[in-house]
Design an enzyme around this catalytic site. Structure first.
Site, PDB file in Angstrom:
ATOM      1  N   GLY A  91     -11.939  -4.551   2.196  1.00  0.00           N
ATOM      2  CA  GLY A  91     -12.879  -5.534   1.647  1.00  0.00           C
ATOM      3  C   GLY A  91     -14.215  -4.839   1.403  1.00  0.00           C
ATOM      4  O   GLY A  91     -14.684  -4.080   2.252  1.00  0.00           O
ATOM      5  N   ASP A 110     -11.026  -6.846  -2.442  1.00  0.00           N
ATOM      6  CA  ASP A 110     -11.733  -8.142  -2.366  1.00  0.00           C
ATOM      7  C   ASP A 110     -13.145  -7.872  -1.850  1.00  0.00           C
ATOM      8  O   ASP A 110     -13.441  -6.765  -1.427  1.00  0.00           O
ATOM      9  CB  ASP A 110     -10.997  -9.100  -1.417  1.00  0.00           C
ATOM     10  CG  ASP A 110     -10.867  -8.516  -0.019  1.00  0.00           C
ATOM     11  OD1 ASP A 110      -9.841  -7.882   0.259  1.00  0.00           O
ATOM     12  OD2 ASP A 110     -11.809  -8.645   0.780  1.00  0.00           O
ATOM     13  N   ILE A 150     -11.797 -10.374   7.098  1.00  0.00           N
ATOM     14  CA  ILE A 150     -13.144 -10.924   6.875  1.00  0.00           C
ATOM     15  C   ILE A 150     -13.171 -11.700   5.555  1.00  0.00           C
ATOM     16  O   ILE A 150     -12.866 -11.159   4.498  1.00  0.00           O
ATOM     17  CB  ILE A 150     -14.207  -9.787   6.830  1.00  0.00           C
ATOM     18  CG1 ILE A 150     -14.103  -8.876   8.060  1.00  0.00           C
ATOM     19  CG2 ILE A 150     -15.605 -10.370   6.671  1.00  0.00           C
ATOM     20  CD1 ILE A 150     -14.464  -9.490   9.373  1.00  0.00           C
ATOM     21  N   MET A 189      -8.772  -3.050   8.841  1.00  0.00           N
ATOM     22  CA  MET A 189      -8.280  -3.443  10.162  1.00  0.00           C
ATOM     23  C   MET A 189      -7.542  -2.345  10.929  1.00  0.00           C
ATOM     24  O   MET A 189      -6.936  -2.634  11.952  1.00  0.00           O
ATOM     25  CB  MET A 189      -7.372  -4.680  10.008  1.00  0.00           C
ATOM     26  CG  MET A 189      -8.070  -5.832   9.306  1.00  0.00           C
ATOM     27  SD  MET A 189      -7.020  -7.273   9.057  1.00  0.00           S
ATOM     28  CE  MET A 189      -6.742  -7.810  10.728  1.00  0.00           C
ATOM     29  N   GLU A 190      -7.554  -1.118  10.433  1.00  0.00           N
ATOM     30  CA  GLU A 190      -6.782  -0.063  11.117  1.00  0.00           C
ATOM     31  C   GLU A 190      -7.517   1.250  11.325  1.00  0.00           C
ATOM     32  O   GLU A 190      -7.276   1.943  12.328  1.00  0.00           O
ATOM     33  CB  GLU A 190      -5.485   0.262  10.329  1.00  0.00           C
ATOM     34  CG  GLU A 190      -4.493  -0.870  10.219  1.00  0.00           C
ATOM     35  CD  GLU A 190      -4.851  -1.875   9.143  1.00  0.00           C
ATOM     36  OE1 GLU A 190      -5.526  -1.483   8.158  1.00  0.00           O
ATOM     37  OE2 GLU A 190      -4.486  -3.058   9.273  1.00  0.00           O
ATOM     38  N   GLU A 226       0.839  -1.209   0.000  1.00  0.00           N
ATOM     39  CA  GLU A 226       0.000   0.000   0.000  1.00  0.00           C
ATOM     40  C   GLU A 226       0.873   1.258   0.000  1.00  0.00           C
ATOM     41  O   GLU A 226       0.634   2.194  -0.758  1.00  0.00           O
ATOM     42  CB  GLU A 226      -0.929   0.000   1.223  1.00  0.00           C
ATOM     43  CG  GLU A 226      -1.947  -1.126   1.205  1.00  0.00           C
ATOM     44  CD  GLU A 226      -2.732  -1.263   2.500  1.00  0.00           C
ATOM     45  OE1 GLU A 226      -3.929  -1.552   2.425  1.00  0.00           O
ATOM     46  OE2 GLU A 226      -2.153  -1.096   3.595  1.00  0.00           O
TER      47      GLU A 226
HETATM   48  N1  ADE Z   1      -8.486  -5.396   3.987  1.00  0.00           N
HETATM   49  C1  ADE Z   1      -8.675  -5.766   2.700  1.00  0.00           C
HETATM   50  N2  ADE Z   1      -9.568  -6.755   2.625  1.00  0.00           N
HETATM   51  C2  ADE Z   1      -9.972  -7.017   3.877  1.00  0.00           C
HETATM   52  C3  ADE Z   1     -10.871  -7.946   4.443  1.00  0.00           C
HETATM   53  N3  ADE Z   1     -11.540  -8.804   3.684  1.00  0.00           N
HETATM   54  N4  ADE Z   1     -11.030  -7.947   5.799  1.00  0.00           N
HETATM   55  C4  ADE Z   1     -10.337  -7.077   6.555  1.00  0.00           C
HETATM   56  N5  ADE Z   1      -9.473  -6.199   6.085  1.00  0.00           N
HETATM   57  C5  ADE Z   1      -9.285  -6.146   4.755  1.00  0.00           C
END
Ligand code: ADE
Length: 238
Positions: free
Chosen positions: A85, A206, A162, A182-183, A19
């Site tokens: 995500g 994703d 996830i 996640m941050e 990133e």
């Molecule tokens: N960052 C990118 N994809 C993610 C996901 N599926 N879950 C958590 N953090 C992510």
């Protein structure tokens, strides 16, 4: 009213090397400084002073990193940039989400009276707000990037990758989340406490479903590039 911060300093936090690589490609006059486990890269993006740092994955690492960034470099604004995500059917891989606010979806003391799921007791808030002028300016400047579709809404953060349809449905119905990562929840909380302006630019790597791991690995570079191009347009506009 659109606030101007010309001449001041922008902090940029990414969780993963792939990133931040896309951010560093935009940066000139780079200088590195190490502090604790963090490498801070100071330089200019579009003639604007910036300090970029790799936080590592997860809420604790990113909260520590944000506080160190604030103490050492006094940024006027912090932007969290990277991938996420997608958890809304309308959002596709490669799209960009500009957050209005962020929720820590794994924070739950709702067993206690008058506490909601996701509420952070220290703030008495579920949704940690991004700065309104930052959201407006990113959305405006993103219009110049015609090949990337941009959404705005709630991002949800937690210490979990996830990859499960049932879980992601809950993040949408329970918190109104349109993307997960996640941050940002921890970075947002740290900025809120320190009264530092804050924004989130995340591109979808994703769909947080059973293909999430494979898609994440395949698309992290391209999606990071999309997030970086929106960041560049934003910085050019201030
Ligand atoms: N960052 C990118 N994809 C993610 C996901 N599926 N879950 C958590 N953090 C992510």
């Amino acid at each position: 009213m659109i606030k101007q911060i010309r001449g001041e300093m922008i902090g940029i936090i990414c969780a993963e090397q792939k990133e931040i690589n896309e951010i560093l490609k935009l940066m000139t006059n780079k200088n590195e400084e190490n502090f604790r486990s963090f490498k801070f890269i100071k330089g200019e993006i579009n003639n604007h002073d910036c300090t970029a740092v790799l936080s590592g994955v997860g809420k604790v690492s990113s909260a520590i990193c944000t506080q160190v960034l604030i103490f050492k470099y006094s940024p006027d604004i912090i932007l969290n940039v990277g991938v996420a995500g997608g958890i809304s059917e309308k959002i596709n891989i490669g799209d960009v989400v500009i957050a209005n606010n962020v929720v820590q979806h794994d924070f739950d003391v709702s067993i206690f009276p008058n506490r909601k799921r996701g509420e952070i007791p220290a703030l008495s808030l579920v949704q940690i707000p991004c700065s309104t002028w930052v959201i407006e300016k990113i959305l405006n400047s993103a219009k110049s990037i015609s090949n990337v579709k941009v959404h705005n809404g709630t991002i949800v953060s937690g210490d979990q990758f996830i990859n499960c349809p049932n879980k992601l449905l809950g993040l949408n119905t329970d918190f109104g989340g349109i993307a997960c990562e996640m941050e940002a929840g921890a970075i947002g909380q740290t900025c809120f406490v320190n009264k530092v302006d804050f924004g989130i630019i995340r591109s979808i790597s994703d769909n947080a479903n059973s293909d999430a791991k494979i898609n994440f690995e395949e698309f992290i570079e391209q999606s990071s590039m999309n997030a970086a191009s929106i960041l560049s347009a934003f910085i050019r506009s201030i």
